[in-house]
Scaffold this active site. Structure first.
Site, mmCIF file in Angstrom:
data_model
loop_
_atom_site.group_PDB
_atom_site.id
_atom_site.type_symbol
_atom_site.label_atom_id
_atom_site.label_comp_id
_atom_site.label_asym_id
_atom_site.label_seq_id
_atom_site.Cartn_x
_atom_site.Cartn_y
_atom_site.Cartn_z
ATOM 1 N N GLU A 152 0.687 -1.086 -0.062
ATOM 2 C CA GLU A 152 0.566 -0.335 -0.110
ATOM 3 C C GLU A 152 0.970 1.093 -0.026
ATOM 4 O O GLU A 152 0.361 2.248 1.125
ATOM 5 C CB GLU A 152 -0.614 0.197 1.760
ATOM 6 N N GLU A 305 -6.263 -8.201 -0.247
ATOM 7 C CA GLU A 305 -7.141 -8.592 0.824
ATOM 8 C C GLU A 305 -8.288 -7.966 1.413
ATOM 9 O O GLU A 305 -8.918 -6.975 0.509
ATOM 10 C CB GLU A 305 -6.156 -7.155 1.532
HETATM 11 C C1 GLA Z 1 -3.890 -3.140 5.005
HETATM 12 C C2 GLA Z 1 -3.099 -3.763 5.430
HETATM 13 C C3 GLA Z 1 -2.163 -4.946 6.651
HETATM 14 C C4 GLA Z 1 -3.232 -4.268 7.715
HETATM 15 C C5 GLA Z 1 -4.737 -4.047 6.725
HETATM 16 C C6 GLA Z 1 -5.954 -3.411 8.134
HETATM 17 O O1 GLA Z 1 -4.536 -3.730 4.179
HETATM 18 O O2 GLA Z 1 -2.629 -4.153 4.432
HETATM 19 O O3 GLA Z 1 -1.713 -4.820 6.900
HETATM 20 O O4 GLA Z 1 -3.539 -3.191 7.850
HETATM 21 O O5 GLA Z 1 -4.947 -3.030 5.955
HETATM 22 O O6 GLA Z 1 -6.997 -3.358 7.106
#
Ligand code: GLA
Length: 672
Positions: A152, A305
């Site tokens: 991210e 995710e």
């Molecule tokens: C992000 C991160 C993860 C985690 C999630 C929590 O997407 O990549 O490591 O912190 O948020 O929602």
């Protein structure tokens, strides 16, 4: 967009796996449970820098060798992340200049994650080094499904390294200070720059920032992060590893990247997506995230995710029901995802995200949450053939496009516009929600792209645009397209300079209207339109030039004046909506626009029964996904077989249930 449609030959199922927090006994149980759930993919190493390189230049990967061996011998593939989103404490102690600085000048220290200054040479060098180490060691491992660079991208630095890199970027862009001063309109408020070194990132200042400065800094940050990503990508390729490369974009609230140019640099476009409501609008939100990502990818993509059990809303962790988890997972897949991956595999026992949802919750495998994970694994196996994309990569056949432009977001968030009560994200989402509610297949479109496949193109609140974009929209209409532009569009150019002689300057000729006055409404004020629609926040005093009025203002200061206008141009048309319609009115307007453009919903009547119908194109067949978001059972009739239950032609779909139908032909109907 990536060169080829991503086709892993099955749906990837699993999630972020962080075994460094667990004992060897738990590792053994993890593998047993993964097998039980038919997990086939783990994302490893995302934040493992301190484990991998405990001291500068000293690596310890024995534990990772073991994790990879455990996964591989169980037939589970892996995305290997470079850990560069979380430099270890030793790094920041050794290189304090490589910590990020906030706009108020404070330096952010380690103790969390994402504590890096993207332009700091020491950080870039360390990131390349650790990426090279991993690629040399695992780059040709048979279980490696792909590289997950960083995590991210989005940490913004305002420190001295950023200032230097920003100036270099500006010098490349403008060449001379005269050009920069002209573009930034620095004659106002005595902002004229006489030397490059006088230019800073937009630090905390006394009053309003210069908008052109703000938007250029956003552009710079996106380019700078892309350069850091590209360096890691090149370091990996230099070792000979040819596994596909991705980085996970964060949706829905982050706006640090120009996703179109970033997607060009990916082999796989992937996102993290977290719902922001437990309510029914969450379903529309899944569709929004999926349609955006598929469009950036130009085809199949990867959901890297989501949360298995929780929805974070404000200050609390609300519950995502098992039922919803499965429905959402299939909704992403319906719109082109090649995966159902979660953060994270096992709920942490402690640490910063101890209460985050997980595939294996704190309660362990003896839980409804884990049973749902097992059920999802089973479903994904049954529908595996859907993952095979058509040769052209076009997994959804959409007749409607929404123009998406990161620069639109950046320009609309500059302060002191006629109203600061509107956001790009909300306006785009409102348009997409209206199309979703009508059951229409929708793509997002890059300014300047070939839009000939779309009979309807919607431009929501694109405040600033280039002349090229305006010309592109003109030629879309000239070649027979139906264009809908909503308020707050076309007002300024790429330097945030308002286009003179009447609003919406850039699009005045095309829309055939001229407005002298934008009149935002007070927070509690609203107006009615002549057909019963309602609007608030933004109204305009419109004069018709070559357009005609479709709907007029009925109440308020603009009563009697045109509110929605249309200009016919050959077979095409250009419609302007000068007010911010309520969502209900926007739904009605969008549905009318789709009908007028001759576009049909995916399955007529499905939306009215609260069933989301999405047709995903595959290599050998079309697949109709039916997602019953309602509280009542429905009956679906047509020709085809549900890959989940094996039922043919007539399906009973209970509340919350899902069908994935290999169609023999189209023409499905839904009845309650
Ligand atoms: C992000 C991160 C993860 C985690 C999630 C929590 O997407 O990549 O490591 O912190 O948020 O929602």
């Amino acid at each position: 967009m990536p060169n080829q449609p991503y086709s892993p030959g099955r749906f990837l199922f699993g999630g972020d796996y962080n075994p460094e927090q667990w004992s060897r006994e738990t590792w053994a149980e993890d593998i047993a449970l993964m097998r039980r759930a038919k997990v086939n993919t783990a994302t490893i190493g995302v934040f493992s820098w301190a484990e991998l390189e405990p001291r500068e230049g000293e690596y310890d990967a024995a534990w990772l060798d073991e994790v990879i061996e455990n996964l591989h011998s169980a037939g589970i593939g892996f995305f290997l992340a470079t850990p560069t989103a979380s430099p270890p404490p030793w790094f920041t102690v050794a290189h304090p200049d490589a910590l990020p600085v906030r706009p108020d000048g404070t330096r952010v220290l380690h103790g969390s994650r994402d504590t890096y200054a993207i332009s700091a040479p020491a950080y870039r060098e360390a990131a390349r080094r650790v990426a090279t180490f991993l690629a040399e060691r695992y780059g040709s491992h048979p279980g490696l499904r792909g590289w997950h660079i960083h995590n991210e991208y989005g940490t913004v630095d305002h420190g001295p390294h950023a200032a230097r890199a920003f100036r270099e970027w500006l010098e490349r862009k403008y060449g001379t200070l005269e050009r920069l001063n002209a573009a930034w309109y620095t004659a106002f408020w005595s902002q004229r720059y006489g030397a490059w070194d006088e230019i800073l990132p937009p630090m905390q200042t006394q009053y309003l920032h210069n908008p052109a400065h703000l938007v250029d800094f956003k552009r710079f940050c996106s380019d700078e992060m892309l350069a850091a990503f590209t360096e890691q990508k090149e370091a990996i390729r230099a070792t000979g590893s040819s596994a596909p490369i991705t980085t996970n974009f964060m949706l829905p609230t982050w706006n640090h990247l120009d996703q179109w140019s970033w997607s060009d640099a990916q082999d796989i476009v992937s996102i993290d997506h977290y719902l922001d409501t437990t309510g029914p609008d969450g379903e529309a939100h899944v569709a929004y995230g999926s349609d955006l990502t598929r469009s950036w990818a130009g085809g199949p993509w990867v959901l890297m995710e989501q949360s298995a059990t929780g929805i974070r809303v404000g200050d609390r962790q609300l519950t995502k029901s098992p039922d919803r988890m499965i429905r959402n997972s299939l909704a992403y897949i319906a719109r082109g995802s090649q995966s159902s991956l979660f953060f994270q595999w096992r709920a942490s026992a402690a640490g910063s995200e101890v209460w985050h949802g997980a595939m294996v919750p704190h309660a362990g495998a003896d839980s409804a949450a884990f049973e749902a994970v097992v059920r999802l694994g089973d479903i994904l196996e049954r529908i595996g053939e859907v993952a095979d994309p058509p040769a052209d990569g076009v997994v959804l056949d959409a007749g409607i496009g929404i123009v998406w432009d990161a620069e639109g977001w950046w320009s609309l968030e500059t302060p002191h516009l006629p109203t600061d009560a509107i956001t790009y994200r909300d306006e785009v989402r409102a348009a997409h929600r209206a199309l979703w509610r009508g059951g229409y297949a929708t793509d997002f479109v890059r300014p300047g792209a070939d839009a000939s496949r779309y009979r309807l193109l919607v431009v929501p609140a694109l405040y600033a645009m280039t002349r090229e974009t305006a010309r592109w929209l003109e030629s879309y209409v000239e070649s027979g397209g139906h264009l809908v532009v909503t308020f707050a569009s076309g007002l300024a150019d790429q330097d945030q300079r308002v286009v003179a002689d009447g609003y919406p300057g850039m699009l005045r000729g095309l829309l055939g209207v001229r407005s002298e006055q934008i009149s935002p409404l007070a927070e509690d004020d609203a107006v009615e339109l002549s057909n019963g629609w309602r609007a608030g926040t933004w109204t305009e005093q419109l004069r018709l030039e070559s357009a005609s009025a479709v709907v007029r203002y009925e109440t308020g200061a603009m009563a009697g004046l045109p509110a929605v206008t249309r200009r016919d141009l050959g077979r095409g048309s250009a419609t302007y909506v000068s007010a911010k319609l309520t969502q209900t009115s926007l739904d009605a307007f969008i549905a009318e626009s789709a009908v007028a453009a001759g576009i049909e919903p995916v399955v007529a009547g499905a939306a009215a029964s609260e069933v989301e119908a999405v047709r995903r194109r595959g290599a050998g067949a079309d697949y109709l996904f039916l997602l019953n978001h309602g509280t009542r059972p429905v009956r679906a009739q047509g020709a085809g077989v549900d890959l989940i239950t094996g039922a043919e032609d007539v399906l009973e779909l209970g509340a919350g249930a899902v069908a994935v139908i290999r169609e023999s032909r189209g023409g499905w109907t839904i009845s309650s």
